[in-house]
Design a protein around this motif. Structure first.
Motif, PDB file in Angstrom:
ATOM      1  N   TYR A  52       0.833  -1.195   0.000  1.00 30.04           N
ATOM      2  CA  TYR A  52       0.000   0.000   0.000  1.00 30.04           C
ATOM      3  C   TYR A  52       0.866   1.242   0.000  1.00 30.04           C
ATOM      4  N   TRP A  53       0.329   2.311  -0.590  1.00 31.94           N
ATOM      5  CA  TRP A  53       1.015   3.598  -0.657  1.00 31.94           C
ATOM      6  C   TRP A  53       0.601   4.447   0.536  1.00 31.94           C
ATOM      7  N   VAL A  54       1.586   5.065   1.192  1.00 34.89           N
ATOM      8  CA  VAL A  54       1.340   5.950   2.328  1.00 34.89           C
ATOM      9  C   VAL A  54       1.872   7.339   1.966  1.00 34.89           C
ATOM     10  N   PRO A  55       0.986   8.267   1.568  1.00 31.96           N
ATOM     11  CA  PRO A  55       1.439   9.599   1.156  1.00 31.96           C
ATOM     12  C   PRO A  55       2.210  10.333   2.249  1.00 31.96           C
ATOM     13  N   GLU A  56       1.787  10.171   3.471  1.00 35.15           N
ATOM     14  CA  GLU A  56       2.432  10.852   4.589  1.00 35.15           C
ATOM     15  C   GLU A  56       3.910  10.460   4.708  1.00 35.15           C
ATOM     16  N   LEU A  57       4.219   9.226   4.373  1.00 34.29           N
ATOM     17  CA  LEU A  57       5.593   8.727   4.437  1.00 34.29           C
ATOM     18  C   LEU A  57       6.270   8.694   3.066  1.00 34.29           C
ATOM     19  N   ARG A  58       5.487   8.892   2.012  1.00 29.25           N
ATOM     20  CA  ARG A  58       5.954   8.822   0.628  1.00 29.25           C
ATOM     21  C   ARG A  58       6.682   7.509   0.339  1.00 29.25           C
ATOM     22  N   THR A  59       6.049   6.424   0.750  1.00 28.93           N
ATOM     23  CA  THR A  59       6.621   5.100   0.536  1.00 28.93           C
ATOM     24  C   THR A  59       5.524   4.050   0.513  1.00 28.93           C
ATOM     25  N   VAL A  61       4.225   0.272   1.903  1.00 30.38           N
ATOM     26  CA  VAL A  61       4.353  -0.603   3.074  1.00 30.38           C
ATOM     27  C   VAL A  61       3.583  -1.889   2.801  1.00 30.38           C
ATOM     28  N   ASN A  62       3.919  -2.943   3.529  1.00 27.15           N
ATOM     29  CA  ASN A  62       3.172  -4.191   3.361  1.00 27.15           C
ATOM     30  C   ASN A  62       1.848  -4.110   4.126  1.00 27.15           C
ATOM     31  N   GLY A  63       1.013  -5.110   3.934  1.00 23.69           N
ATOM     32  CA  GLY A  63      -0.323  -5.107   4.518  1.00 23.69           C
ATOM     33  C   GLY A  63      -0.352  -5.023   6.023  1.00 23.69           C
ATOM     34  N   GLU A  64       0.557  -5.725   6.685  1.00 20.27           N
ATOM     35  CA  GLU A  64       0.602  -5.679   8.156  1.00 20.27           C
ATOM     36  C   GLU A  64       0.971  -4.286   8.646  1.00 20.27           C
ATOM     37  N   GLU A  65       1.962  -3.662   7.999  1.00 21.55           N
ATOM     38  CA  GLU A  65       2.333  -2.291   8.360  1.00 21.55           C
ATOM     39  C   GLU A  65       1.180  -1.332   8.074  1.00 21.55           C
ATOM     40  N   ALA A  66       0.498  -1.552   6.975  1.00 24.43           N
ATOM     41  CA  ALA A  66      -0.645  -0.703   6.618  1.00 24.43           C
ATOM     42  C   ALA A  66      -1.723  -0.783   7.683  1.00 24.43           C
ATOM     43  N   ARG A  67      -2.003  -1.980   8.156  1.00 22.94           N
ATOM     44  CA  ARG A  67      -3.012  -2.147   9.221  1.00 22.94           C
ATOM     45  C   ARG A  67      -2.649  -1.358  10.470  1.00 22.94           C
ATOM     46  N   VAL A  76      -3.884   5.145   4.065  1.00 24.90           N
ATOM     47  CA  VAL A  76      -3.140   4.293   3.143  1.00 24.90           C
ATOM     48  C   VAL A  76      -4.004   4.045   1.907  1.00 24.90           C
ATOM     49  N   TYR A  77      -3.349   3.797   0.778  1.00 21.52           N
ATOM     50  CA  TYR A  77      -4.034   3.607  -0.491  1.00 21.52           C
ATOM     51  C   TYR A  77      -3.435   2.416  -1.230  1.00 21.52           C
ATOM     52  N   VAL A  78      -4.179   1.874  -2.172  1.00 18.86           N
ATOM     53  CA  VAL A  78      -3.713   0.740  -2.962  1.00 18.86           C
ATOM     54  C   VAL A  78      -2.456   1.118  -3.755  1.00 18.86           C
ATOM     55  N   ALA A  79      -2.411   2.329  -4.256  1.00 15.34           N
ATOM     56  CA  ALA A  79      -1.280   2.785  -5.055  1.00 15.34           C
ATOM     57  C   ALA A  79      -1.283   4.305  -5.119  1.00 15.34           C
TER      58      ALA A  79
END
Length: 94
Positions: A52-59, A61-67, A76-79
């Motif tokens: 998933y894409w995290v704009p706040e971090l500009r990177t 992350v995997n699903g567990e981190e996204a959760r 978080v976003y799909v892309a």
């Protein structure tokens, strides 16, 4: 429209990689603002085996981190959406 059904909370929305208040709606195939919305709104369901894409971090992350980030209130976003004209913006900076 400013509600919980806004584009910024939709699974179909991809925020712009540089300007996260603008994004691509993959359901309609057009650019929208983060506070726009429509009847096709779908909640994002996080899959632990996806990224998933995290704009706040500009990177990404995997699903567990996204959760974990979502529990902290981070979006978080799909892309991310990369504008095809971003090359012009890059060259214009020099």
């Amino acid at each position: 429209m400013n509600s919980s059904k806004s584009c910024s909370t939709c699974a179909y929305w991809r925020p712009h990689v540089v300007y996260p208040f603008v994004g691509l709606c993959t359901a309609w195939g057009k650019l929208t603002m983060d506070d726009d919305g429509c009847e096709r709104h779908a909640e994002l369901k996080i899959d632990p085996s996806s990224f998933y894409w995290v704009p706040e971090l500009r990177t990404r992350v995997n699903g567990e981190e996204a959760r974990l980030l979502v529990k902290e209130g981070v979006k978080v976003y799909v892309a991310a959406y990369v504008d095809p004209d971003v090359r012009e913006e890059i060259y214009g900076a020099f």
